[in-house]
Design an enzyme around this catalytic site. Structure first.
Site, short mmCIF file in Angstrom:
data_model
loop_
_atom_site.label_atom_id
_atom_site.label_comp_id
_atom_site.label_asym_id
_atom_site.label_seq_id
_atom_site.Cartn_x
_atom_site.Cartn_y
_atom_site.Cartn_z
N HIS A 32 -32.76 -3.89 8.78
CA HIS A 32 -31.94 -5.00 8.83
C HIS A 32 -30.30 -4.31 9.10
O HIS A 32 -30.29 -3.12 9.07
CB HIS A 32 -31.66 -5.50 7.25
CG HIS A 32 -31.37 -4.29 6.43
ND1 HIS A 32 -32.29 -3.79 5.51
CD2 HIS A 32 -30.26 -3.98 5.71
CE1 HIS A 32 -31.79 -3.02 4.55
NE2 HIS A 32 -30.41 -3.15 4.75
N GLU A 68 -27.80 -10.51 -1.86
CA GLU A 68 -28.40 -10.47 -0.77
C GLU A 68 -29.03 -11.90 -0.08
O GLU A 68 -29.60 -12.58 -0.99
CB GLU A 68 -29.21 -9.34 -0.35
CG GLU A 68 -30.50 -9.56 -0.64
CD GLU A 68 -31.73 -8.63 -0.19
OE1 GLU A 68 -31.33 -7.50 0.67
OE2 GLU A 68 -32.83 -9.00 -0.29
N GLN A 79 -28.89 -8.96 7.01
CA GLN A 79 -28.62 -8.99 5.35
C GLN A 79 -27.30 -9.34 5.17
O GLN A 79 -26.49 -8.55 5.48
CB GLN A 79 -28.88 -7.69 4.93
CG GLN A 79 -29.05 -7.42 3.23
CD GLN A 79 -29.19 -5.92 2.89
OE1 GLN A 79 -28.18 -5.34 3.41
NE2 GLN A 79 -29.97 -5.87 1.89
N HIS A 104 -23.60 -1.51 6.55
CA HIS A 104 -24.57 -0.41 6.84
C HIS A 104 -25.74 -0.89 7.74
O HIS A 104 -26.00 -2.16 7.88
CB HIS A 104 -25.36 0.16 5.49
CG HIS A 104 -26.14 -0.72 4.68
ND1 HIS A 104 -25.71 -1.55 3.67
CD2 HIS A 104 -27.55 -1.13 4.66
CE1 HIS A 104 -26.65 -2.37 2.97
NE2 HIS A 104 -27.75 -2.14 3.79
N GLU A 154 -29.49 3.33 5.58
CA GLU A 154 -30.53 2.94 4.43
C GLU A 154 -31.77 3.23 5.04
O GLU A 154 -32.18 2.60 6.13
CB GLU A 154 -30.20 1.67 3.88
CG GLU A 154 -31.33 1.19 2.68
CD GLU A 154 -31.06 -0.14 2.20
OE1 GLU A 154 -30.31 -0.91 2.79
OE2 GLU A 154 -31.86 -0.60 1.52
C1 MC0 Z 1 -17.25 3.91 2.58
N1 MC0 Z 1 -16.94 4.68 3.72
C2 MC0 Z 1 -17.90 4.10 4.53
C3 MC0 Z 1 -18.53 2.98 3.83
N2 MC0 Z 1 -18.18 2.85 2.89
N3 MC0 Z 1 -18.09 4.29 5.87
C4 MC0 Z 1 -19.16 3.66 6.57
N4 MC0 Z 1 -19.65 2.59 6.16
C5 MC0 Z 1 -19.49 2.13 4.81
N5 MC0 Z 1 -20.31 1.38 4.26
C6 MC0 Z 1 -16.31 5.56 3.92
C7 MC0 Z 1 -14.66 5.50 3.42
O1 MC0 Z 1 -14.11 4.80 4.88
C8 MC0 Z 1 -14.09 6.73 3.14
O2 MC0 Z 1 -13.98 7.37 4.51
C9 MC0 Z 1 -15.38 7.34 2.61
O3 MC0 Z 1 -16.55 6.75 3.03
C10 MC0 Z 1 -15.39 7.14 1.13
O4 MC0 Z 1 -15.51 6.02 0.81
P1 MC0 Z 1 -14.83 5.30 -0.45
O5 MC0 Z 1 -14.22 4.15 -0.23
O6 MC0 Z 1 -14.16 6.63 -1.18
O7 MC0 Z 1 -16.20 4.93 -1.26
P2 MC0 Z 1 -16.99 5.38 -2.34
O8 MC0 Z 1 -17.33 6.98 -2.02
O9 MC0 Z 1 -16.57 4.99 -3.45
O10 MC0 Z 1 -18.38 5.04 -1.57
C11 MC0 Z 1 -19.07 4.94 -0.62
C12 MC0 Z 1 -20.63 5.46 -0.50
C13 MC0 Z 1 -21.17 4.08 -1.31
C14 MC0 Z 1 -21.08 5.24 1.05
C15 MC0 Z 1 -20.78 6.65 -1.02
O11 MC0 Z 1 -20.70 2.90 -0.84
C16 MC0 Z 1 -22.46 4.25 -1.68
O12 MC0 Z 1 -22.94 5.06 -2.49
N6 MC0 Z 1 -23.33 3.34 -0.97
C17 MC0 Z 1 -24.66 3.24 -1.24
C18 MC0 Z 1 -25.46 2.39 -2.04
C19 MC0 Z 1 -24.78 0.88 -1.46
O13 MC0 Z 1 -24.09 0.89 -0.48
N7 MC0 Z 1 -25.20 -0.20 -2.05
C20 MC0 Z 1 -24.81 -1.64 -1.59
C21 MC0 Z 1 -26.08 -2.09 -0.66
P3 MC0 Z 1 -12.42 8.07 4.62
O14 MC0 Z 1 -12.35 8.58 5.86
O15 MC0 Z 1 -11.30 7.17 4.19
O16 MC0 Z 1 -12.51 9.32 3.60
S1 MC0 Z 1 -27.53 -2.38 -1.70
C22 MC0 Z 1 -28.50 -2.72 -0.52
O17 MC0 Z 1 -28.48 -2.94 0.76
C23 MC0 Z 1 -29.96 -3.18 -1.32
C24 MC0 Z 1 -30.00 -4.14 -2.13
C25 MC0 Z 1 -31.20 -3.22 -0.08
O18 MC0 Z 1 -30.86 -3.29 1.04
O19 MC0 Z 1 -32.48 -3.02 -0.56
#
Ligand code: MC0
Length: 158
Positions: A32, A68, A79, A104, A154
């Site tokens: 996705h 979603e 998605q 993502h 992912e």
């Molecule tokens: C943050 N950053 C990204 C980003 N989110 N870069 C690309 N794509 C993204 N989606 C970058 C920011 O710009 C920043 O860069 C740095 O990463 C830290 O960001 P932050 O704003 O401080 O954010 P955090 O650290 O609080 O969290 C970011 C992180 C988090 C990726 C670690 O979103 C995470 O753990 N994601 C995994 C879980 C998830 O996304 N769940 C939702 C979908 P700079 O350069 O400014 O430092 S669940 C899903 O999809 C399930 C239902 C499924 O499909 O089955």
């Protein structure tokens, strides 16, 4: 031509990479493309009215604080994702970005644990130390965007 710079630890990474290289690539298909939107129904309406796309599956994933809607495109999905609570990472992402956009990419893998392990052995940061449940009964793990060409990845095992 881009210059390739070798960094300390690259030899280890290369060894881990060749050890992890399979007969077939770890990523088998695009599962996705996730697009974060502030309003799920508006997002669904856009895809329906513009492209005739329909919702195949809809689910609230409490653990991630998202709802979603999956719209099938050939063997993959769009998605549409919206936050269900203020502390959702998707809520933070939308607020920082100021609007909808690609959040993502989900790639299908045959074995999520093996693919995650391959990423970890190469020294790249992951967001899930172990595979965990995703939506629609999948097993998933996320790779940190800062170690993945700026794209949140992912790994999805169906
Ligand atoms: C943050 N950053 C990204 C980003 N989110 N870069 C690309 N794509 C993204 N989606 C970058 C920011 O710009 C920043 O860069 C740095 O990463 C830290 O960001 P932050 O704003 O401080 O954010 P955090 O650290 O609080 O969290 C970011 C992180 C988090 C990726 C670690 O979103 C995470 O753990 N994601 C995994 C879980 C998830 O996304 N769940 C939702 C979908 P700079 O350069 O400014 O430092 S669940 C899903 O999809 C399930 C239902 C499924 O499909 O089955």
């Amino acid at each position: 031509m881009a210059q390739i710079t070798r960094l300390p630890g690259d030899d280890d990474k290369e060894t881990a990479m060749s050890e992890s290289a399979q007969d077939r690539p770890l990523l088998t298909e695009i599962d996705h493309i996730a697009i974060a939107v502030p309003d799920l129904d508006e997002g669904i309406a856009y895809y329906r009215e513009t492209f005739g796309a329909t919702v195949d599956h809809r689910e609230i994933v409490e653990r991630d604080g998202v709802e979603e809607a999956l719209l099938k495109v050939a063997e993959s999905y769009v998605q549409l994702l919206t936050p269900t609570r203020d502390d959702s990472t998707v809520a933070k992402w939308l607020a920082n970005r100021g609007g909808p956009g690609i959040h993502h990419v989900g790639y299908r893998v045959d074995d999520c644990a093996a693919a995650l392990d391959a990423v970890k052995r190469q020294g790249f940061r992951v967001l899930d130390e172990q595979p965990r449940p995703g939506s629609r009964g999948t097993t998933v793990a996320f790779i940190h965007p800062k170690d993945a060409l700026g794209t949140l990845i992912e790994l999805v095992q169906e």
